[in-house]
Enzyme design. Structure first.
Site, PDB file in Angstrom:
ATOM      1  CE  LYS A  13      -1.787   2.733   2.928  1.00 42.65           C
ATOM      2  NZ  LYS A  13      -1.783   3.999   2.134  1.00 42.65           N
ATOM      3  CD  GLU A  28      11.237  12.558  10.670  1.00 43.65           C
ATOM      4  OE1 GLU A  28      12.004  11.972   9.893  1.00 43.65           O
ATOM      5  OE2 GLU A  28      10.168  12.066  11.076  1.00 43.65           O
TER       6      GLU A  28
END
Length: 466
Positions: free
Chosen positions: A175, A372
């Protein structure tokens, strides 16, 4: 490339069972360029059934057979380079020549590496550990693998997942990210000429599609490259079915720059790496830790190198309006002591472009240091000595990659031992090779992509006693 993608299940292209679709937007223009299926339970059921049926035969093929198939797929990727480049860049907005010359050859190499690795599985010698009985080990495939890939390197991450899984004798249901499925679907269609139906399946969709896939009873192993949030959710869900999980998650890579480097060349080299793919790279150098004696000079040189980068050529767009807003929001929350030395704003052109940005004056507990960024933003901090540099480097929850820049061999070797990351580069950053593992520790996940370690992650061991 067709405007409307279809899933690839059991060797056939199929629309979603519901008929629902998602818009695909070109990040370099901000305009819709196509549509992809929004797959549901019926689609994941069909893909897993096709993969389970194909596994019965594919898992019993010889390594040589799998090698020939994967080598043919690698050749076909090269032959369809133009179409794959168009598909990838339509979804990501990357400069086409950059993808074609820097990413596509590495993708082909990955597939070819695992084609050969399929014939070189390690194993212990048979022996008699108890009187009158001989023990031997079988290394076997795991089964159906659910593999979920991110939007920053769609085709490369698909190759990193698919190639070792198939080389080991597994089948795959992939996916891709909801914003970047085009190159993965095209890869499956290309590979269908060389693989039995059902060995490689691709279902497009959103988070709910991923949840339906990873929860499927036929899935034996789940491999994900994505955010920490996604990894935590999938690991928790997998626990209910005791499924094996392979996670390559976020990063926040430190770069330790000692005072014996050539400042200009080091700054120039790092600027090119830091802003490649608009900083949307889990190993991107984002936290620059610079010895205080050269801090100001390095900051000036790095800022100058950053200002020379050309938006649209050296620097592509962010993947989506959502990601662009995320980067901007982080910058608006900067504390008063932080200094945006260059950049910090949107680029006045169509699409989701953001200026390459350098932030100095930050402190270790600042959000921009701890979390991040996944965008074209880096921070610069001074350090006093080697011990402080190593402490600052490790003082975040991530542990994927780091680099150290110095002419002192002993100092470099001490850093490679001390840093708690899955990868450490010395006087370079971001270089990957198919033969070496790529993976992290701490909140960056567990398991390895690439290398023999990556292949073994898709196998299980059986003890046989005769």
């Amino acid at each position: 490339m067709a405007d409307a993608l279809r899933n690839h299940i059991g060797g056939e292209d199929r629309p979603s069972v519901s008929g629902e679709t998602m818009e695909l937007v070109d990040p370099s223009t901000g305009r819709v360029h196509g549509h992809a299926p929004r797959s549901g339970q019926g689609d994941t059921d069909a893909a897993c059934a096709a993969a389970a049926a194909a596994y019965t035969q594919w898992s019993t093929t010889t390594p040589a057979t799998r090698q020939r198939a994967l080598l043919a797929v690698a050749d076909a990727i090269e032959e369809h380079a133009d179409a794959l480049t168009a598909a990838e860049t339509a979804d990501t907005g990357k400069p086409p020549e950059q993808f074609r010359t820097e990413e596509l050859p590495a993708i082909v190499d990955t597939v070819r590496y695992f084609a050969g690795a399929a014939r070189n599985l390690p194993g212990a010698a048979a022996a008699e550990y108890t009187e009158g009985r001989t023990s031997l080990l079988r290394r076997e495939p795991v089964g159906v693998c659910a593999q979920i890939t991110p939007w920053n390197y769609p085709l490369m991450m698909a190759a990193w997942k698919i190639a070792p899984a198939l080389a080991a004798g597994n089948t795959s249901v992939l996916k891709p990210a909801d914003t970047t499925p085009s190159s993965s679907v095209l890869l499956a269609r290309i590979a269908a000429h060389h693989l039995p139906p059902g060995v490689l399946n691709v279902v497009c969709g959103d988070r709910d599609t991923g949840r339906a896939l990873t929860a499927h009873r036929s899935v034996a192993l789940i491999a994900v490259t994505g955010s920490v949030r996604a990894g935590q959710e999938i690991a928790a869900a997998a626990a209910a079915g005791l499924k094996r999980v392979h996670l390559e998650l976020g990063g926040n890579a430190p770069v330790i720059v000692h005072d014996d480097v050539d400042i200009e060349s080091t700054a120039s080299a790092l600027a090119g790496v830091a802003f490649y793919n608009a900083g949307q790279d889990c190993t991107a150098p984002t936290r620059f830790l610079v010895q205080e004696r050269i801090h100001d000079a390095f900051l000036a040189a790095f800022t100058a190198a950053t200002r020379e980068l050309r938006v649209g050529t050296d620097l592509g767009p962010l993947n989506s309006a959502t990601q662009l807003a995320s980067v901007q929001a982080l910058l608006t929350r900067l504390p008063a002591h932080a200094d945006v030395v260059t950049g910090g704003g949107l680029v006045p052109r169509p699409g989701f472009f953001h200026e390459p940005t350098v932030v100095a004056g930050v402190r270790q507990d600042d959000e921009i240091v701890q979390e991040e960024i996944f965008g074209p933003v880096v921070t610069v901090q001074p350090f006093t000595d080697e011990a402080e540099a190593l402490h600052l480097a490790d003082d975040v929850r991530f542990g994927l990659a780091a680099s150290v820049w110095t002419r002192d061999h002993d100092r470099a070797m001490r850093a490679t031992r001390a840093l708690h990351t899955g990868i450490v580069w010395v006087n370079t950053h971001g270089t990957t090779v198919s033969e070496m593992p790529h993976g992290g520790v701490k909140h960056s996940g567990y398991g390895s992509d690439l290398s023999l370690s990556g292949l073994l992650d898709y196998t299980q061991v059986k003890h046989v006693m005769l």
